[in-house]
Write a protein that holds these residues in place. Sequence first.
Motif, mmCIF file in Angstrom:
data_model
loop_
_atom_site.group_PDB
_atom_site.id
_atom_site.type_symbol
_atom_site.label_atom_id
_atom_site.label_comp_id
_atom_site.label_asym_id
_atom_site.label_seq_id
_atom_site.Cartn_x
_atom_site.Cartn_y
_atom_site.Cartn_z
ATOM 1 N N SER A 59 61.753 95.674 70.251
ATOM 2 C CA SER A 59 62.749 96.731 70.128
ATOM 3 C C SER A 59 64.126 96.117 70.333
ATOM 4 O O SER A 59 64.326 95.320 71.255
ATOM 5 N N VAL A 60 65.065 96.480 69.468
ATOM 6 C CA VAL A 60 66.412 95.908 69.515
ATOM 7 C C VAL A 60 67.432 97.028 69.663
ATOM 8 O O VAL A 60 67.360 98.046 68.969
ATOM 9 N N ARG A 61 68.366 96.819 70.574
ATOM 10 C CA ARG A 61 69.550 97.667 70.680
ATOM 11 C C ARG A 61 70.760 96.752 70.718
ATOM 12 O O ARG A 61 70.806 95.813 71.517
ATOM 13 N N TYR A 62 71.745 97.015 69.862
ATOM 14 C CA TYR A 62 72.928 96.157 69.813
ATOM 15 C C TYR A 62 74.133 97.010 69.458
ATOM 16 O O TYR A 62 74.066 97.891 68.591
ATOM 17 N N SER A 63 75.239 96.749 70.135
ATOM 18 C CA SER A 63 76.497 97.417 69.800
ATOM 19 C C SER A 63 77.640 96.441 70.006
ATOM 20 O O SER A 63 77.567 95.546 70.862
ATOM 21 N N SER A 64 78.670 96.599 69.217
ATOM 22 C CA SER A 64 79.865 95.780 69.386
ATOM 23 C C SER A 64 81.093 96.636 69.128
ATOM 24 O O SER A 64 81.068 97.566 68.298
ATOM 25 N N ARG A 65 82.145 96.302 69.859
ATOM 26 C CA ARG A 65 83.434 96.937 69.636
ATOM 27 C C ARG A 65 84.483 95.849 69.565
ATOM 28 O O ARG A 65 84.582 95.008 70.470
ATOM 29 N N LYS A 66 85.238 95.843 68.470
ATOM 30 C CA LYS A 66 86.293 94.858 68.279
ATOM 31 C C LYS A 66 87.638 95.578 68.199
ATOM 32 O O LYS A 66 87.786 96.551 67.448
ATOM 33 N N ASN A 67 88.592 95.095 68.964
ATOM 34 C CA ASN A 67 89.947 95.624 68.924
ATOM 35 C C ASN A 67 90.883 94.468 68.609
ATOM 36 O O ASN A 67 91.057 93.564 69.425
ATOM 37 N N TYR A 68 91.442 94.493 67.409
ATOM 38 C CA TYR A 68 92.321 93.421 66.948
ATOM 39 C C TYR A 68 93.735 93.977 66.785
ATOM 40 O O TYR A 68 93.927 95.077 66.244
ATOM 41 N N ARG A 69 94.732 93.173 67.210
ATOM 42 C CA ARG A 69 96.116 93.652 67.197
ATOM 43 C C ARG A 69 97.056 92.534 66.760
ATOM 44 O O ARG A 69 96.894 91.375 67.155
ATOM 45 N N GLU A 70 98.020 92.896 65.940
ATOM 46 C CA GLU A 70 99.106 91.992 65.565
ATOM 47 C C GLU A 70 100.439 92.650 65.894
ATOM 48 O O GLU A 70 100.610 93.865 65.698
ATOM 49 N N GLU A 71 101.379 91.826 66.358
ATOM 50 C CA GLU A 71 102.716 92.311 66.705
ATOM 51 C C GLU A 71 103.753 91.450 65.999
ATOM 52 O O GLU A 71 103.668 90.216 66.016
ATOM 53 N N PHE A 72 104.739 92.103 65.369
ATOM 54 C CA PHE A 72 105.763 91.415 64.590
ATOM 55 C C PHE A 72 107.144 91.653 65.199
ATOM 56 O O PHE A 72 107.388 92.672 65.854
ATOM 57 N N PHE A 73 108.043 90.695 64.928
ATOM 58 C CA PHE A 73 109.445 90.848 65.291
ATOM 59 C C PHE A 73 110.293 90.642 64.041
ATOM 60 O O PHE A 73 109.975 89.810 63.179
ATOM 61 N N ASP A 74 111.349 91.420 63.931
ATOM 62 C CA ASP A 74 112.267 91.352 62.793
ATOM 63 C C ASP A 74 111.548 91.611 61.475
ATOM 64 O O ASP A 74 111.832 90.977 60.447
ATOM 65 N N GLU A 75 110.587 92.535 61.522
ATOM 66 C CA GLU A 75 109.850 92.934 60.329
ATOM 67 C C GLU A 75 109.777 94.462 60.274
ATOM 68 O O GLU A 75 109.916 95.135 61.305
ATOM 69 N N PRO A 76 109.545 95.023 59.085
ATOM 70 C CA PRO A 76 109.378 96.481 59.003
ATOM 71 C C PRO A 76 108.215 96.994 59.848
ATOM 72 O O PRO A 76 108.238 98.141 60.303
ATOM 73 N N LEU A 77 107.203 96.165 60.035
ATOM 74 C CA LEU A 77 106.022 96.542 60.817
ATOM 75 C C LEU A 77 106.192 96.051 62.249
ATOM 76 O O LEU A 77 106.396 94.859 62.491
ATOM 77 N N LEU A 78 106.075 96.979 63.215
ATOM 78 C CA LEU A 78 106.160 96.602 64.623
ATOM 79 C C LEU A 78 104.834 96.041 65.111
ATOM 80 O O LEU A 78 104.770 94.961 65.697
#
Length: 506
Positions: free
Chosen positions: A251-270
């Motif tokens: 019997s297999v139980r598996y879970s994953s949670r990934k939180n990926y983040r990028e931060e920019f400076f002097d760009e339209p996207l913060l």
Amino acid sequence: MISKKHLLLGIFMVFLGTSTVLAQFGYYEDALRFSQFRSTGSARIIGLGGAQMSLGGDISNIHTNPAGLGFFRRSEFSFSSAFGTWNTESNYLGQIQDDRTGNFSIPNLSLVISNPRQGALNTNAFKGGSFGISFNRMNHFNSQFGYFSDIEGDVSIIDFFLQQANGIPESQIENFGLTGLAYQTFLINPIAFDSNGNPINNPSQYDSFVLGFPFQDETVITDGRISQTSISYGANFLNKFFIGGGLGLSSVRYSSRKNYREEFFDEPLLNSTIDERLTMSGFGANINLGIIFKPIDQLNLGVNFQSPTWYNFNEQYEARMVNNFDNFFFEDENITLTREEASSPITIGNYNLNTPLRLSGGATIFLGKSGFITADIDYLDYSKSRINSRDFNAGADNQQIRALFGQTLNYRVGGEFRFDIWRVRGGYGFYGDPFVNSSFDRRTQQYSGGLGVRLQAMYVDFALTSTNFDQLYNSFPVEEGGFNIGPFTEIRNNITSGILTFGFNF
């Protein structure tokens, strides 16, 4: 957006080669995750480094080499409890992050019913046998790792989305997972006009107005386990040949949670945040056959065959993307962008996985009443794993399995020394790297030791083990010149566990 100063490109080429451009992004990852073998069992076996293929008369024979059940002269019940910590050290761009995850479990619960036929009146070759049933935790996935960088990366996940999107008509792109979310939240946008300024109907090429290099961080949390219920029988012939067989229900139980983040400076996207969640459940079955031969009283020789485990998996996946813009006026859409977010629908899938078979052999030398030394060797070919599904075409994943994985040999050695009712144990285990054509070392080493006490009707064993291995994690792939230049994180893993086993004879 892709930097021309790829100082790490040469290293990545050595690590991966051209065949791993899409590493970390397929079902072939599951094939390895749910196939890798680690010897498990009672505290006695763990204290011996997991060596047990020729060592009969232990409760762990139920799920490893069932021929060892033929050694039992009394019935036995045992249970184990364990506590451990999984420590990770992540290295991204020379920056170190440490994480720790604790884990408590009941890894083993076993019962042996013995029916020996010994004595002067028994002149038959058959000397009796034993039936065993056990619940055993074969592996667990309770860990966390991540990185946080104050150094700008060479690539952005936007580069990945652009490579994935190009060639997909705008009318269809929202159906393409994370890339569709990037389109919905304006990270990537269709090239709507040709070089002459004429509008393109249903464009299939994309670009982004975000051009800088980001600061990146990510957290990956996984949880779950592989458990197996084993039903086995071992028989004794002439006190020299011991033969056994068993059925394993996994019997297999598996879970994953990934939180990926990028931060920019002097760009339209913060900043941009991606949250992914995956849950999986599976059920499988395998067959276990074994022989132990005792040519002289001082020597045991064992052979074990473990069939492939035939799994069926159900999975559920969902993702969410949030992009915060700096009140950017996007002229093409005549809109001012602030906070843009999108979520994928919950995706449900089903597939089958066949793991590779395992062949094992072992030998035990007994040192009179002072103890013994035992050793094992395993052979596995991870390239033989196979995936099939009615929900998707598994051809590409099976091709990756054949290209990335290969044959391995595992070794284990341990010794037990006896003094009256006391037992002292030590062991070492080596598990080979399943990857081929890679100079990055993914082998696993395990060091263990233990103590035990044997009384007339019960026993208590304790073992402490330290397991060490390295991983190479790719947050996302970006191809340039035939090589993957996406961000890689080197992860050093240490799992330290203590296990306590109580056994009762009757």
